[in-house]
Structures are given as C-alpha cells and as structure tokens.
Enzyme design. Structure first.
Site, PDB file in Angstrom:
ATOM      1  N   ASP A  68       2.283  11.853  -9.956  1.00 42.51           N
ATOM      2  CA  ASP A  68       3.561  12.044 -10.653  1.00 42.51           C
ATOM      3  C   ASP A  68       3.753  13.453 -11.226  1.00 42.51           C
ATOM      4  O   ASP A  68       4.866  13.988 -11.153  1.00 42.51           O
ATOM      5  CB  ASP A  68       3.727  11.004 -11.773  1.00 42.51           C
ATOM      6  CG  ASP A  68       4.182   9.647 -11.244  1.00 42.51           C
ATOM      7  OD1 ASP A  68       4.556   9.567 -10.056  1.00 42.51           O
ATOM      8  OD2 ASP A  68       4.151   8.678 -12.018  1.00 42.51           O
ATOM      9  N   PHE A 106       1.587   8.143 -13.411  1.00 43.50           N
ATOM     10  CA  PHE A 106       0.188   8.119 -12.964  1.00 43.50           C
ATOM     11  C   PHE A 106       0.084   8.855 -11.627  1.00 43.50           C
ATOM     12  O   PHE A 106       1.089   9.351 -11.088  1.00 43.50           O
ATOM     13  CB  PHE A 106      -0.286   6.663 -12.819  1.00 43.50           C
ATOM     14  CG  PHE A 106       0.352   5.930 -11.665  1.00 43.50           C
ATOM     15  CD1 PHE A 106       1.650   5.456 -11.765  1.00 43.50           C
ATOM     16  CD2 PHE A 106      -0.333   5.737 -10.468  1.00 43.50           C
ATOM     17  CE1 PHE A 106       2.249   4.793 -10.695  1.00 43.50           C
ATOM     18  CE2 PHE A 106       0.260   5.066  -9.393  1.00 43.50           C
ATOM     19  CZ  PHE A 106       1.543   4.599  -9.517  1.00 43.50           C
ATOM     20  N   GLY A 107      -1.130   8.925 -11.131  1.00 45.54           N
ATOM     21  CA  GLY A 107      -1.353   9.488  -9.792  1.00 45.54           C
ATOM     22  C   GLY A 107      -0.781  10.886  -9.644  1.00 45.54           C
ATOM     23  O   GLY A 107      -1.045  11.783 -10.461  1.00 45.54           O
ATOM     24  N   ASP A 153       0.875  -1.173   0.000  1.00 42.03           N
ATOM     25  CA  ASP A 153       0.000   0.000   0.000  1.00 42.03           C
ATOM     26  C   ASP A 153       0.910   1.220   0.000  1.00 42.03           C
ATOM     27  O   ASP A 153       1.951   1.226   0.663  1.00 42.03           O
ATOM     28  CB  ASP A 153      -0.932   0.007   1.210  1.00 42.03           C
ATOM     29  CG  ASP A 153      -2.127   0.931   0.987  1.00 42.03           C
ATOM     30  OD1 ASP A 153      -2.419   1.273  -0.175  1.00 42.03           O
ATOM     31  OD2 ASP A 153      -2.775   1.319   1.980  1.00 42.03           O
TER      32      ASP A 153
HETATM   33  P1  IMP Z   1      -1.313   2.032  -4.418  1.00 44.19           P
HETATM   34  O1  IMP Z   1      -1.342   1.600  -2.982  1.00 44.19           O
HETATM   35  O2  IMP Z   1      -0.055   1.636  -5.116  1.00 44.19           O
HETATM   36  O3  IMP Z   1      -2.556   1.610  -5.157  1.00 44.19           O
HETATM   37  O4  IMP Z   1      -1.288   3.609  -4.419  1.00 44.19           O
HETATM   38  C1  IMP Z   1      -2.337   4.389  -3.840  1.00 44.19           C
HETATM   39  C2  IMP Z   1      -2.380   5.753  -4.506  1.00 44.19           C
HETATM   40  O5  IMP Z   1      -1.154   6.447  -4.241  1.00 44.19           O
HETATM   41  C3  IMP Z   1      -2.487   5.713  -6.021  1.00 44.19           C
HETATM   42  O6  IMP Z   1      -3.827   5.643  -6.425  1.00 44.19           O
HETATM   43  C4  IMP Z   1      -1.845   7.035  -6.411  1.00 44.19           C
HETATM   44  O7  IMP Z   1      -2.763   8.092  -6.244  1.00 44.19           O
HETATM   45  C5  IMP Z   1      -0.766   7.202  -5.372  1.00 44.19           C
HETATM   46  N1  IMP Z   1       0.520   6.645  -5.883  1.00 44.19           N
HETATM   47  C6  IMP Z   1       1.098   5.460  -5.537  1.00 44.19           C
HETATM   48  N2  IMP Z   1       2.277   5.305  -6.167  1.00 44.19           N
HETATM   49  C7  IMP Z   1       2.438   6.405  -6.937  1.00 44.19           C
HETATM   50  C8  IMP Z   1       3.490   6.824  -7.827  1.00 44.19           C
HETATM   51  O8  IMP Z   1       4.494   6.135  -8.068  1.00 44.19           O
HETATM   52  N3  IMP Z   1       3.297   8.014  -8.430  1.00 44.19           N
HETATM   53  C9  IMP Z   1       2.216   8.805  -8.207  1.00 44.19           C
HETATM   54  N4  IMP Z   1       1.217   8.454  -7.400  1.00 44.19           N
HETATM   55  C10 IMP Z   1       1.336   7.259  -6.753  1.00 44.19           C
END
Ligand code: IMP
Length: 195
Positions: free
Chosen positions: A155, A152-153, A72
């Site tokens: 970045d 993504f997210g 997570d």
């Molecule tokens: P997850 O636990 O990997 O699903 O990440 C949860 C949330 O954190 C994602 O939906 C993104 O909004 C953000 N996130 C996680 N990793 C990244 C990254 O490498 N770059 C940008 N946003 C990230």
C-alpha cells in the site's frame, strides 16, 4: 441436491472476512475456515494466482463438502515482467516481512521510468461442485518512496490511477471502494444473485 446458502471463505483473516461479508450482504452469509474447525493456512504452492485460489477452494470442498470460495492476490509490475505477482507475500524471502518486500521492489525499480503496476485478485468459487473464476484489478503506478501508514503490504508504494495518494495515504474506505479485491468480490456477488 439443493445447496445451503451458507458459503465458506477459505481464509482465517478477520479483516478479509468482514470485507467479504459487507460486499456480499446478508443474502449470502459467509463464514471463515474457523467455522469448520480449521485454524491453519491452506498451502498456496502454485505459480499462478488462479491455481492457488482453485487449490484452496478445492481443499475446502474436498474435505468439508460445502460451497466455498478462495482468493489469491498479487501485485504485478510491468517493468518486472509481472513480478512479484504470485510471489508478492514472499518477494524478499519466506522469512521476510512487508517492509522487506517493499524495499526490494523499490530497489528493483530504481532508475526505471516505467512504474506501471496493478493489483490482481482471483476468486475461485465452488458451488454445487462446479468451479467458477472471478478476477478484479486496479491499475496504478509504483512511487519512488514509501508514503502513508494505513493499509498493509505494498500500500505505501502504490498510487491507483486517477489519484495522487498512495493506498496507505488514503482513507481505507476509499481504498476499499476501488480495490482489486472489491472488484473481484462484486463480480462474485453479481453471479451469486443469479443462482
Ligand atoms: P493475499 O493473497 O490477499 O494474501 O495477498 C498476497 C500478498 O499480496 C499480500 O501478502 C500483500 O503483500 C499483497 N497484497 C494483497 N492485497 C494487497 C493490498 O490491498 N494492498 C497491498 N498489498 C496487497
């Protein structure tokens, strides 16, 4: 009971699965939730990254009795007391997308001088029924505007320490070398080599 070397990663995200396999290497074959016939998302109902990662790994272990790990990740912003943190994916609301999350973040930070932030990844591993936690981080700062189109997210608004480009402006290979996820996975890989 000797353990099978196969590890299940509690995710159906193909990009993550590829990244994980590349870092762990051929000595530690990894398969996704699909290999267990599970196609959905495991709930992440808790208030910390660690509790959510553990909950996902425990779900797999409880139901499939196999060695497994889950991750997570959150973006933690100093001036916001660590928000969006565990709520990173749904910061602007459960029905909103990344763009809305990024816009909300930039809005909250408007006129703030302290732009320090970091991504944090927690990995929970269950091996032979025992639980282990690994953490990876990358520190940096939040830009005033979105820049770049890869990734993504968050970045487009995150510049890692020692760089001037955002993650979204960088070559994805460079990002993946220095990322929070990579740091946590490297710790997992080092540990697995000792087992
Ligand atoms: P997850 O636990 O990997 O699903 O990440 C949860 C949330 O954190 C994602 O939906 C993104 O909004 C953000 N996130 C996680 N990793 C990244 C990254 O490498 N770059 C940008 N946003 C990230």
């Amino acid at each position: 009971m000797s353990r099978s070397k196969r590890l299940v990663f509690a995710s159906n995200n193909k990009n993550k699965l590829n990244e994980v396999s590349a870092i762990l290497g051929p000595g530690f074959p990894v398969s996704g939730l699909g290999s267990l016939g599970f196609e959905g998302d495991i709930p992440e109902p808790f208030d910390t990254l660690k509790d959510n990662a553990l909950a996902k790994a425990r779900f797999v272990y409880r139901n499939y009795k196999c060695d497994c790990f889950a991750d997570d990740t959150g973006l933690e912003v100093e001036a916001l007391g660590g928000l969006p943190g565990v709520r990173s994916a749904r910061y602007a609301g459960t029905d909103q997308d990344s763009l809305a999350n990024v816009r909300k973040l930039l809005g909250e930070l408007e006129d703030r001088e302290d732009r320090r932030a970091w991504f944090r990844t927690i990995i929970a591993l269950i091996l032979d029924g025992r639980e282990y936690i690994f953490e990876g981080m990358v520190s940096g700062k939040i830009t005033a505007n979105q820049r770049g189109s890869s990734g993504f997210g968050y970045d487009p608004v995150f510049v890692p320490e020692g760089y001037s480009e955002t993650f979204a402006e960088m070559d994805p290979e460079v990002k993946n070398q220095i990322s929070h996820r990579r740091a946590a996975l490297k710790k997992l890989a080092e540990f697995l080599k000792t087992q």
